[in-house]
Design an enzyme around this catalytic site. Structure first.
Site, PDB file in Angstrom:
ATOM      1  N   ASN A 120       0.873  -1.183   0.000  1.00 46.35           N
ATOM      2  CA  ASN A 120       0.000   0.000   0.000  1.00 46.35           C
ATOM      3  C   ASN A 120       0.904   1.225   0.000  1.00 46.35           C
ATOM      4  OD1 ASN A 120      -1.737   2.086   0.532  1.00 46.35           O
ATOM      5  ND2 ASN A 120      -2.338   1.383   2.576  1.00 46.35           N
TER       6      ASN A 120
ATOM      7  N   LYS B 294       0.110   4.282  -0.204  1.00 47.75           N
ATOM      8  CA  LYS B 294      -0.476   5.481   0.407  1.00 47.75           C
ATOM      9  C   LYS B 294      -0.243   6.688  -0.518  1.00 47.75           C
ATOM     10  CE  LYS B 294      -0.025   3.177   4.795  1.00 47.75           C
ATOM     11  NZ  LYS B 294       0.063   3.239   6.237  1.00 47.75           N
TER      12      LYS B 294
ATOM     13  N   HIS C  46      -9.449   1.143   4.763  1.00 51.11           N
ATOM     14  CA  HIS C  46      -8.170   1.288   5.478  1.00 51.11           C
ATOM     15  C   HIS C  46      -8.366   2.217   6.680  1.00 51.11           C
ATOM     16  CE1 HIS C  46      -4.047   2.426   6.371  1.00 51.11           C
ATOM     17  NE2 HIS C  46      -3.705   1.292   5.788  1.00 51.11           N
TER      18      HIS C  46
ATOM     19  N   GLU D 170      -6.704   4.568   7.793  1.00 51.23           N
ATOM     20  CA  GLU D 170      -6.493   6.002   7.523  1.00 51.23           C
ATOM     21  C   GLU D 170      -7.716   6.625   6.847  1.00 51.23           C
ATOM     22  OE1 GLU D 170      -2.733   5.433   5.554  1.00 51.23           O
ATOM     23  OE2 GLU D 170      -1.836   4.907   7.480  1.00 51.23           O
TER      24      GLU D 170
ATOM     25  N   GLU E 236      -5.148  -4.928  10.394  1.00 52.45           N
ATOM     26  CA  GLU E 236      -4.104  -3.949  10.656  1.00 52.45           C
ATOM     27  C   GLU E 236      -4.401  -3.242  11.975  1.00 52.45           C
ATOM     28  OE1 GLU E 236      -2.293  -2.800   6.539  1.00 52.45           O
ATOM     29  OE2 GLU E 236      -3.857  -1.389   7.071  1.00 52.45           O
TER      30      GLU E 236
ATOM     31  N   GLY F 163       2.809   2.325  10.893  1.00 53.63           N
ATOM     32  CA  GLY F 163       3.791   3.406  10.800  1.00 53.63           C
ATOM     33  C   GLY F 163       4.458   3.698  12.129  1.00 53.63           C
TER      34      GLY F 163
ATOM     35  N   SER G 131       3.717  -1.882  10.220  1.00 51.41           N
ATOM     36  CA  SER G 131       5.178  -1.849  10.411  1.00 51.41           C
ATOM     37  C   SER G 131       5.879  -3.152  10.004  1.00 51.41           C
ATOM     38  CB  SER G 131       5.527  -1.493  11.858  1.00 51.41           C
ATOM     39  OG  SER G 131       5.124  -0.168  12.136  1.00 51.41           O
TER      40      SER G 131
HETATM   41  P1  13P Z   1       3.236   0.556   7.577  1.00 52.66           P
HETATM   42  O1  13P Z   1       3.773  -0.746   7.025  1.00 52.66           O
HETATM   43  O2  13P Z   1       3.952   1.759   7.027  1.00 52.66           O
HETATM   44  O3  13P Z   1       3.126   0.525   9.065  1.00 52.66           O
HETATM   45  O4  13P Z   1       1.721   0.686   7.028  1.00 52.66           O
HETATM   46  C1  13P Z   1       0.856  -0.379   7.188  1.00 52.66           C
HETATM   47  C2  13P Z   1      -0.385  -0.110   6.414  1.00 52.66           C
HETATM   48  O5  13P Z   1      -1.162   0.754   6.770  1.00 52.66           O
HETATM   49  C3  13P Z   1      -0.616  -0.903   5.188  1.00 52.66           C
HETATM   50  O6  13P Z   1      -1.891  -0.714   4.692  1.00 52.66           O
END
Ligand code: 13P
Length: 247
Positions: A9, A11, A95, A97, A163, A169, A209
């Protein structure tokens, strides 16, 4: 045997030129990675570039979001048929976010999942708790309202990504044992709602992460059917080493 899915992903990172250069490096690194499905989800702006750069390879491309209407006066939105027509096979839905910064609800996640399925996209439906303490109640609610209302046939075509928001992150991952326990819990929810066969077949990915260094012990858990990788998917060498862990 469930085929693992290793998803990236991206982002809100990378422009088309950076996308092209990523795939130039990444393609040869995963040429022999037939043991898993590889799905990379760039921004809408990069989808066409990514589809072109991966034509004739096993790498699949997905979007990070969609709107549930097919078309219409919805400024700034992108529909499932548009994403499908651009050559994508997958789309991330719900997601954390999107839930956190853009107000997505379980009801919206369900509508988007159905809209994706209607045009033949495979939805990667995300669930996850914000605080470790109330994981089970949050997951139960998300499962019930965002996934539980699908028909058996619809459910058979989705992928779930677990997740934990506290791990995204943050440099902190769930331990392999805790992650496996949570995946087992989600599989129980699936079994209760959709039956034992569906629970056995559903791919549940872990995200939060994931790095080349911690991925090995997580993928060793039979409950974990792959990853949704954020930061480490932006670098072709890091992401390829996660993809190739089982080679
Ligand atoms: P990170 O691997 O940067 O923690 O992000 C995870 C994520 O949100 C994947 O969709």
């Amino acid at each position: 045997m469930r085929t693992p899915v290793i998803g990236g992903n991206w982002k809100m990172y990378k422009n088309p030129a950076e996308t092209t250069s990523f795939f130039e490096s990444f393609r040869p690194l995963v040429e022999y990675s037939g043991h898993c499905e590889i799905v990379i989800c760039p921004s809408f702006l990069d989808l066409e570039t990514a589809v072109t750069a991966t034509r004739g390879t096993r790498i699949q491309i997905g979007a990070q979001n969609l709107y549930w209407a097919k078309e219409g006066a919805f400024t700034g939105e992108v529909s499932g048929p548009m994403i499908r027509a651009s050559g994508c096979s997958h789309v991330i839905v719900g997601h954390s976010e999107r839930r956190r910064y853009f107000g997505e609800t379980n009801e919206g996640v369900l509508k988007k999942t159905v809209a994706a399925l209607d045009v033949g996209l495979i939805p990667i439906v995300c669930v996850g708790e914000c605080e470790k303490e109330n994981a089970e109640s949050v997951l139960m609610e998300q499962f019930r309202y965002a996934i539980g209302a699908l028909s058996d046939g619809q459910f058979a075509r989705i992928v779930i990504a677990y997740e934990p928001v506290w791990a995204i992150g943050a440099g902190e991952t769930a331990t392999p044992e805790t992650a496996a326990d949570t995946h087992r819990f989600i599989r129980t929810l699936v079994k209760d709602r959709f039956g034992a066969e569906a629970a056995n077949n559903i791919r549940i990915l872990y995200g939060g992460s994931i790095k080349p260094e911690n991925a090995k012990s997580l993928i060793a858990q039979p409950e974990i059917d792959g990853f949704l990788v954020g930061g480490a998917s932006l670098d072709p060498v890091s992401f390829a080493s996660i993809v190739n862990l089982e080679l």
